[in-house]
Scaffold this active site. Structure first.
Site, PDB file in Angstrom:
ATOM      1  N   ASP A  89     -68.126   0.944  62.495  1.00  0.00           N
ATOM      2  CA  ASP A  89     -67.259  -0.041  61.853  1.00  0.00           C
ATOM      3  C   ASP A  89     -68.016  -0.718  60.717  1.00  0.00           C
ATOM      4  O   ASP A  89     -69.153  -1.158  60.898  1.00  0.00           O
ATOM      5  CB  ASP A  89     -66.809  -1.085  62.889  1.00  0.00           C
ATOM      6  N   HIS A  96     -63.478 -11.298  53.543  1.00  0.00           N
ATOM      7  CA  HIS A  96     -63.707 -11.470  54.977  1.00  0.00           C
ATOM      8  C   HIS A  96     -65.147 -11.918  55.244  1.00  0.00           C
ATOM      9  O   HIS A  96     -65.382 -12.853  56.023  1.00  0.00           O
ATOM     10  CB  HIS A  96     -63.420 -10.159  55.711  1.00  0.00           C
ATOM     11  N   ARG A 105     -71.140 -19.835  60.030  1.00  0.00           N
ATOM     12  CA  ARG A 105     -72.473 -20.266  59.620  1.00  0.00           C
ATOM     13  C   ARG A 105     -72.371 -21.284  58.496  1.00  0.00           C
ATOM     14  O   ARG A 105     -72.872 -21.065  57.392  1.00  0.00           O
ATOM     15  CB  ARG A 105     -73.295 -19.061  59.136  1.00  0.00           C
ATOM     16  N   GLU A 157     -58.930  -7.643  64.441  1.00  0.00           N
ATOM     17  CA  GLU A 157     -59.343  -7.311  63.081  1.00  0.00           C
ATOM     18  C   GLU A 157     -58.461  -6.161  62.622  1.00  0.00           C
ATOM     19  O   GLU A 157     -58.457  -5.093  63.239  1.00  0.00           O
ATOM     20  CB  GLU A 157     -60.832  -6.949  63.015  1.00  0.00           C
ATOM     21  N   GLU A 159     -57.665  -3.203  60.350  1.00  0.00           N
ATOM     22  CA  GLU A 159     -58.532  -2.323  59.563  1.00  0.00           C
ATOM     23  C   GLU A 159     -57.870  -0.972  59.323  1.00  0.00           C
ATOM     24  O   GLU A 159     -56.905  -0.610  59.992  1.00  0.00           O
ATOM     25  CB  GLU A 159     -59.871  -2.095  60.306  1.00  0.00           C
ATOM     26  N   ASP A 188     -59.583  -3.769  65.670  1.00  0.00           N
ATOM     27  CA  ASP A 188     -60.919  -3.959  66.239  1.00  0.00           C
ATOM     28  C   ASP A 188     -60.910  -5.314  66.968  1.00  0.00           C
ATOM     29  O   ASP A 188     -61.369  -6.326  66.433  1.00  0.00           O
ATOM     30  CB  ASP A 188     -61.947  -3.920  65.099  1.00  0.00           C
ATOM     31  N   ARG A 192     -64.635 -13.759  69.742  1.00  0.00           N
ATOM     32  CA  ARG A 192     -65.482 -14.535  68.818  1.00  0.00           C
ATOM     33  C   ARG A 192     -66.518 -15.380  69.535  1.00  0.00           C
ATOM     34  O   ARG A 192     -67.593 -15.652  68.982  1.00  0.00           O
ATOM     35  CB  ARG A 192     -64.603 -15.428  67.943  1.00  0.00           C
ATOM     36  N   GLN A 195     -69.238 -13.025  70.543  1.00  0.00           N
ATOM     37  CA  GLN A 195     -69.893 -12.600  69.300  1.00  0.00           C
ATOM     38  C   GLN A 195     -70.844 -13.674  68.763  1.00  0.00           C
ATOM     39  O   GLN A 195     -71.976 -13.383  68.389  1.00  0.00           O
ATOM     40  CB  GLN A 195     -68.813 -12.294  68.259  1.00  0.00           C
ATOM     41  N   LYS A 208     -67.130  -6.598  70.813  1.00  0.00           N
ATOM     42  CA  LYS A 208     -66.148  -5.701  70.227  1.00  0.00           C
ATOM     43  C   LYS A 208     -65.997  -4.382  70.985  1.00  0.00           C
ATOM     44  O   LYS A 208     -65.068  -3.631  70.721  1.00  0.00           O
ATOM     45  CB  LYS A 208     -66.535  -5.401  68.770  1.00  0.00           C
ATOM     46  N   THR A 212     -60.945  -0.884  71.220  1.00  0.00           N
ATOM     47  CA  THR A 212     -60.600  -0.714  69.809  1.00  0.00           C
ATOM     48  C   THR A 212     -59.350   0.158  69.787  1.00  0.00           C
ATOM     49  O   THR A 212     -59.378   1.285  70.275  1.00  0.00           O
ATOM     50  CB  THR A 212     -61.737  -0.004  69.035  1.00  0.00           C
ATOM     51  N   THR A 296     -62.648  -5.510  58.589  1.00  0.00           N
ATOM     52  CA  THR A 296     -61.447  -6.338  58.480  1.00  0.00           C
ATOM     53  C   THR A 296     -60.948  -6.374  57.048  1.00  0.00           C
ATOM     54  O   THR A 296     -61.711  -6.645  56.127  1.00  0.00           O
ATOM     55  CB  THR A 296     -61.759  -7.777  58.930  1.00  0.00           C
ATOM     56  N   GLU A 308     -59.934 -16.188  60.601  1.00  0.00           N
ATOM     57  CA  GLU A 308     -59.718 -16.681  59.244  1.00  0.00           C
ATOM     58  C   GLU A 308     -58.355 -17.375  59.112  1.00  0.00           C
ATOM     59  O   GLU A 308     -58.251 -18.441  58.516  1.00  0.00           O
ATOM     60  CB  GLU A 308     -59.779 -15.510  58.253  1.00  0.00           C
TER      61      GLU A 308
HETATM   62 MN    MN Z   1     -64.304  -4.822  62.624  1.00  0.00          MN
END
Ligand code: MN
Length: 359
Positions: A89, A96, A105, A157, A159, A188, A192, A195, A208, A212, A296, A308
């Site tokens: 991926d 994104h 962050r 996500e 994709e 995907d 979070r 993650q 993840k 999928t 994404t 997002e």
């Molecule tokens: Mn992804």
């Protein structure tokens, strides 16, 4: 005009009660049995044949369409269309990457320093790639120091995935079409909270790999028009050039039946040809059935993740039933579909890929 007309004809694997799996193509709201031309229970042997056979058999199928057996799509079961060999991926939407950085962050630089020099990716888990419709079990994991439990920030996500047919190593961008058969839509699924706690320094691991989802339909590259190549500054190193074309695809994300986003693939920074060239430049092999996904798909306004869309859950969206959502609740259903510029001038449909979250 149907989004699944004779200029589209995505390939899938279907069965009817009491019968073996067969290969079919989607035409309108029916599945046309093409076992006469593709006599296998999976697309994998077809993927291995290569571009000249892909083109020739597609032409023969198109000629034969009027006399082949069609079954209504809601009377068949659709299966994983090919055996997924390896799964990679990428992370190729600049919007994104910048949004994730800002949300997860805050106060740190946006794009990682290498982001515009190479397509960042991670190797995912092929064994838990599942076909659309497969229930998605909410993953358990470590959500913080000493905290173990079901993920509370379960996300999607949206994709585009690329299906490798012909094996290779060190595949130049100009040989993309010799190796890649077509595209699928990918969700995907991402936890979070898992993650955020685990991902530094080696990237996503358990956040993840639990599921999928891919669409049951693989759209051949022959059906898709080339899109405008991306503008890239700084100029990439030679093995990433020429970039190859983009794709003119618009995704549509539905949350419990309410459309919440329409991100466009045209904003992606790295092309699929560059991703494949990068993935194999060190001598790494790709095999028949390898799947690599775009990352994404987010643009300047429309985004492909709920992280997002809802600003990490702080700005919930209101769905058609009046209920608000930050992240996924048990029982929620997400469907990703897409339209694309077709090679023959019209608009064609891709996907869909759906999944329902279970406790
Ligand atoms: Mn992804």
């Amino acid at each position: 005009m149907s989004l699944f007309g004779p200029d589209n004809l995505p390939y899938g694997v279907f069965s009817t009660p009491g019968h073996e799996r067969r290969i079919g193509v989607r035409l309108g709201d029916s599945v046309v049995d093409v076992a006469e031309f593709l006599p296998w229970p999976s697309l994998t042997p077809f993927l291995a044949l290569g571009r000249p056979e892909w083109t020739e058999r597609r032409a023969r199928i198109r000629d034969a369409l009027p006399r082949l057996t069609a079954t209504a799509i809601d009377e068949v079961e659709l299966h994983l269309p090919f055996e997924v060999a390896d799964y990679t991926d990428f992370y190729s939407s600049e919007h994104h990457a910048v949004n994730v950085s800002r949300i997860l962050r805050p106060g740190e630089p946006g794009l990682p320093p290498q982001w515009k020099h190479l397509p960042i990716g991670y190797h995912g888990r092929a064994g838990t790639v599942v076909v659309s419709g497969t229930p998605v079990l909410r993953p358990y994991g470590q959500l913080g120091p000493g905290v173990f439990g079901p993920a509370q920030r379960l996300d999607i996500e949206a994709e585009v995935g690329f299906v490798v047919g012909v094996p290779g190593r060190r595949i130049p961008t100009g040989r993309f079409r010799d190796h890649v058969f077509g595209v699928v839509l990918v969700n995907d699924w991402s936890a979070r909270d898992i993650q955020a706690f685990e991902y530094r320094p080696l990237g996503p691991f358990l956040a993840k790999s639990f599921a999928t989802s891919i669409s049951p339909w693989v759209t051949p590259l022959e059906a898709l028009a080339d899109g405008k190549p991306p503008e890239q500054d700084p100029r990439p190193v030679p093995y990433l050039l020429p970039s190859g074309p983009g794709l003119d695809i618009t995704l549509r994300v539905e949350w419990n039946g309410t459309e919440v986003s329409r991100p466009s693939y045209t904003h992606m920074y790295w092309t699929a040809a560059q991703q494949l060239a990068h993935l194999t430049v060190n001598g790494a092999a790709v095999r028949t059935g390898d799947l690599f996904a775009s990352g994404t798909v987010s643009g300047p306004t429309e985004t492909g993740s709920f992280l997002e869309l809802t600003e990490n859950g702080t700005r919930p969206v209101r769905l058609g039933d009046g209920k608000e959502r930050g992240f996924l609740r048990d029982g929620d259903r997400v469907t990703i579909s897409a339209t694309a510029a077709g090679a023959e001038g019209g608009t064609i449909g891709l996907g869909p890929v759906s999944g329902t979250v279970c406790p």
